[in-house]
Motif scaffolding. Structure first.
Motif: not given
Length: 891
Positions: A110-130
């Motif tokens: 349940a994120d804020s309007q700036t999506y701070v938690r969502t962005l942190q998760k994306l930065n944490l895992y650095e998804p890369a399609e293989v």
């Protein structure tokens, strides 16, 4: 470049797989026989084919642990899916699948309007399609773009707010639209029930059915893997984890980049970063866990203290410390090994069959290494170490070893050469398990011996000393040198001649036939071994949960051992956790390691009465370094690492915000000032009382007056919400104006005359304001310009000081600060009152009272003197305004 004389396409199959090897008794004798024969025939000539060298290097064991595991982006390959709810709140579901470890992370925020938690998760895992194409790009560019799956409705007809924020925050990422029907929560729940490991699944399945958005993301990821990877997971073999967002510090993408947590801004690598400095891990699992912790530090003090106790125990027991390091060095990537057992291709192949044998042998070696690690833990006392020891001594791991020993030769060793790996695949399964298998292996051995006879015959017939070499592409082939030919041409019987320098490589039609016969024999061996190895793998998969837990335990042990290693090589101290930030002689962890000069330490103190600290000083004096130092030491403390200082006490921070770099963002077509304002707006919106904020040179990207106004307004807002703020600035006006607030403290970088700065902090405003003039004097400006600039600057400073001296607000501010200090001292006395007598308590309170009265009287007398000066100035300069004063100064 080699010059091909004749091209001839052989039937040798090209198999290049992950190495692992076995040493059957007959194979050992064969290898020793062939090795001695080949070396004798070649008269110890060392010239070899570049093909053999390169292929041998490629066939070396890719999973072998090095002395220091990197564990950066190259060690991970994530595919991620993000979906947002359509309600009023920003409810975001995410699914991350590590394609190398087959670990699937679920989270719904349940994120804020700036999506701070969502962005942190994306930065944490650095998804890369293989995919095949991405791996081809990765060979040339080690930094692939991030691939994030989103519904097509989020980008068509226009991008949603979440997609726009992801693109702005992660300009190197690639958004991949997927059909909206792929995001189906019912399908996602069915996938979890089908693939989840049975052990521990009850708790997850109890709460996950109501997490509709992360279930929808799971469905999209699973479908995408099947379509692009052409592989499926086996039932009840995948580890699913649901992660909550509480219990960890929030570090946004910009802050992680500015502080160089995992990527250096100048060299674009992970060596000169906090991760690179702390990374003394010996396994890929430990390196991945360390990176995850740096980007998402803990906020639970009890967990941190448990880890610190563990680090302290590991660093104090020397024998156990070195025994564990020695044991961990032999471990491969356990997570990657688990993936090889639970992922199968949609279409079976010979290559998959031969790799299965390698995986079994690799598992045998891994289980032996895990046993060694468990024995090295010994009589540990820390409860975390006791838990790790229990997981590594799980009876199911011993059961795996027994099952493998029933099928695989006991004298198995890991091979690294290409020919050794081939022998391993052929003779791995015990003799007697299958009669036809034994016949095929005998044919393989006889054909290899025939190659020796052929080689001896060529040597006798043509008088050329030949050396037989092997690689996975060509099979067996001959090498010699130009000198052996004595100036003659290569005999016609030799084909596919390639010359490189003085080295010649070639083959013959007879040798090509032998290679083809060997490949046919190996194909029969693989097919007949596949049933035996497949049954063994099925038995292991039924208890795969034990391997998952062992991998997690090893990762935690490796990371804590890395922290303990830092204690043994550096002057680090164990941090404490209180409500006050106190660092004595703190040092920047990265600069201390990479700088050739001795780092000058600094003290830090921030309590409830000085939560906002202004850092002033000239350029190159170390303000930015000091800001980063405070932030980095806080992160180190909250991941349970010791810190470089003589003493350190931290208060738990739940969010770290920064505004440091002053660069244009070309990707977003944003100027320095626009980037600065975006980051500042983010800080003001998200900062709380438990946040740590570091801001460097706010307002420098625009005009002086606008920049000062913006800096003042932002500072005032942060002062009111009582965030812990370290604010570096060149605006000296702020050091005067903001002292009206009792929780503001100014600190200055000490300096010598001229431009030789000592990087040492001291309390108070800057003593040397005209450092720009000092720098100008050392350069080649004309003397008359320097003199005139100094005259104007000094006169303007005198006018400003005169106005400040006559200010009644200064006296009000001084009185307020004295009263705030009295309140702070009384709080300290109250905390220490339990150990004091009534008389001692009265004396302490009386001292505080007398000190405050003395300072207040001094301010009162100073105000009376200033009022007299003010009356005299009115008589002398009646009618003159500030504008006329400036005109007089200017000429």
């Amino acid at each position: 470049m080699p010059t091909p004389v004749l091209q001839y396409q052989t039937r040798a199959s090209t198999r290049e797989s992950a190495p692992a090897s076995v040493s059957h008794a007959s194979v050992r004798s064969f290898r020793s026989e062939t090795s001695s024969s080949f070396d004798t025939q070649s008269n110890n000539h060392k010239a070899g084919s570049s093909h053999s060298q390169s292929n041998t290097r490629r066939s070396k064991q890719s999973g072998a642990a090095s002395s220091k595991s990197t564990g950066g982006k190259d060690g991970q390959s994530f595919v991620a899916a993000v979906v947002e709810g359509r309600g009023a709140g920003a409810e975001v579901g995410m699914c991350f699948c590590d394609l190398k470890t087959s670990e699937i992370i679920l989270c719904q925020i349940a994120d804020s309007q700036t999506y701070v938690r969502t962005l942190q998760k994306l930065n944490l895992y650095e998804p890369a399609e293989v995919t095949t194409e991405v791996w081809a790009v990765r060979e040339e560019n080690p930094e692939p773009k991030l691939e994030i799956l989103v519904p097509t409705t989020a980008v068509d007809p226009v991008n949603s707010k979440l997609v726009n924020i992801i693109k702005e925050t992660m300009p190197n990422s690639t958004i991949t639209p997927v059909a909206r029907r792929s995001f189906n929560d019912t399908t996602g729940l069915e996938c979890i029930k089908k693939y989840i490991v049975k052990e521990g699944s009850a708790s997850l399945l109890l709460g996950i059915p109501t997490k509709y958005f992360c279930l929808a993301a799971t469905a999209a990821v699973m479908q995408h893997i099947v379509e692009t990877r052409h592989a499926v997971f086996l039932n009840h073999s995948v580890r699913f984890k649901y992660q909550i967002c509480t219990g960890s510090m929030v570090i946004d993408c910009a802050t992680a980049r500015n502080l160089e947590l995992t990527m250096n801004l100048s060299s674009q690598n992970d060596k000169d970063t906090l991760f690179g400095i702390l990374n003394e891990t010996l396994t890929p699992m430990g390196a991945r866990l360390l990176r995850s912790n740096i980007l998402q530090p803990l906020t639970d003090e009890r967990t941190i203290q448990t880890r610190l106790d563990c680090v302290q125990e590991l660093s104090q027991v020397e024998d156990r410390f070195y025994a564990l390091k020695s044991s961990l060095k032999t471990l491969n990537d356990v997570d990657h090994l688990i993936t090889t057992f639970i992922q199968v291709p949609t279409k079976p192949s010979i290559k998959h069959s031969e790799q299965c044998i390698n995986h079994i042998i690799n598992l045998k070696h891994t289980l032996h290494a895990i046993t060694s690690v468990a024995q090295s833990l010994g009589q540990c006392q820390n409860r975390l170490l006791v838990t790790i020891h229990r997981l590594l001594t799980d009876p199911r791991l011993e059961k795996f070893s027994d099952l493998i020993d029933e099928v695989i030769e006991k004298n198995v060793v890991l091979e690294k050469t290409a020919v050794g790996i081939r022998h391993q695949r052929c003779f791995a399964v015990k003799a007697g398990c299958n009669g036809l298998l034994d016949v095929a292996r005998q044919t393989y051995k006889e054909t290899c011996n025939d190659i020796l006879d052929v080689t001896n015959r060529y040597v006798q017939e043509y008088g050329i000393n030949l050396k037989v070499q092997f690689n996975v592409t060509m099979g067996y082939y001959f090498t010699t040198t130009v000198d052996q030919l004595g100036g003659n041409d290569v005999p016609l019987v030799f084909i596919n001649v390639v010359k490189k320098g003085k080295s010649l490589t070639f083959t013959t039609l007879e040798l090509v036939k032998k290679n083809a016969k060997i490949n046919d024999s190996l194909t029969e061996v693989y097919l007949m071994s596949d049933k035996i190895v497949g049954d063994l793998s099925s038995n292991i998969r039924s208890e795969i949960g034990a391997l998952y837990k062992a991998s997690e335990a090893i990762a935690m042990l490796d990371m804590l051992l890395s922290f303990a290693h830092q204690c043994t090589i550096s002057d680090f101290v164990r941090p404490e956790f209180t409500d006050t930030l106190v660092i004595k002689q703190g040092r920047h962890p990265i600069l201390e390691k990479i700088s050739p000069l001795a780092f000058i330490p600094n003290d830090t103190y921030a309590g409830s009465h000085n939560t906002f600290q202004i850092i002033t000083g000239p350029n190159m004096s170390g303000k930015s370094t000091y800001l980063r130092q405070v932030a980095l030491l806080t992160i180190m403390a909250q991941i349970a690492s010791f810190v470089p200082a003589e003493y350190a006490s931290f208060r738990i921070v739940d969010q770290l915000l920064s505004r440091i770099c002053n660069d244009d963002c070309i990707e977003l077509n944003a100027s320095t000032f626009m980037t600065e304002m975006k980051e500042t707006a983010y800080i003001v919106e998200n900062a709380t009382e438990k946040s740590l904020v570091v801001i460097d040179e706010l307002g420098r990207g625009t005009s002086t007056h606008d920049g000062l106004g913006i800096a003042f307004a932002v500072c005032e807002e942060l002062i009111h919400n009582r965030s812990l703020v370290f604010f570096a600035t060149h605006f000296q006006e702020l050091t005067t104006i903001l002292t009206a607030y009792h929780n503001v403290m100014t600190r200055d970088e000490e300096q010598k005359p001229g431009i030789s700065y000592k990087y040492r902090l001291a309390q108070g405003s800057a003593k040397e304001e005209h450092y720009g003039l000092s720098l100008a004097k050392t350069l080649s400006l004309p003397q008359n310009i320097s003199t005139r600039a100094e005259t104007v600057s000094l006169r303007l400073t005198d006018l400003q000081d005169s106005a400040r001296r006559h200010s009644e607000s200064n006296r009000i501010v001084s009185r307020r600060r004295i009263l705030a200090q009295v309140a702070h001292d009384c709080v300290l006395i109250q905390k220490a009152a339990k150990g004091m007598t009534g008389e001692e308590l009265a004396i302490a309170l009386n001292d505080v009272q007398q000190t405050a009265v003395m300072h207040l009287l001094a301010i009162h007398r100073e105000g009376q003197d200033k009022d007299k000066d003010k009356d005299i100035d009115k008589d002398m300069d009646k009618g003159k305004g500030a504008k006329e004063d400036i005109c007089v100064v200017m000429g």
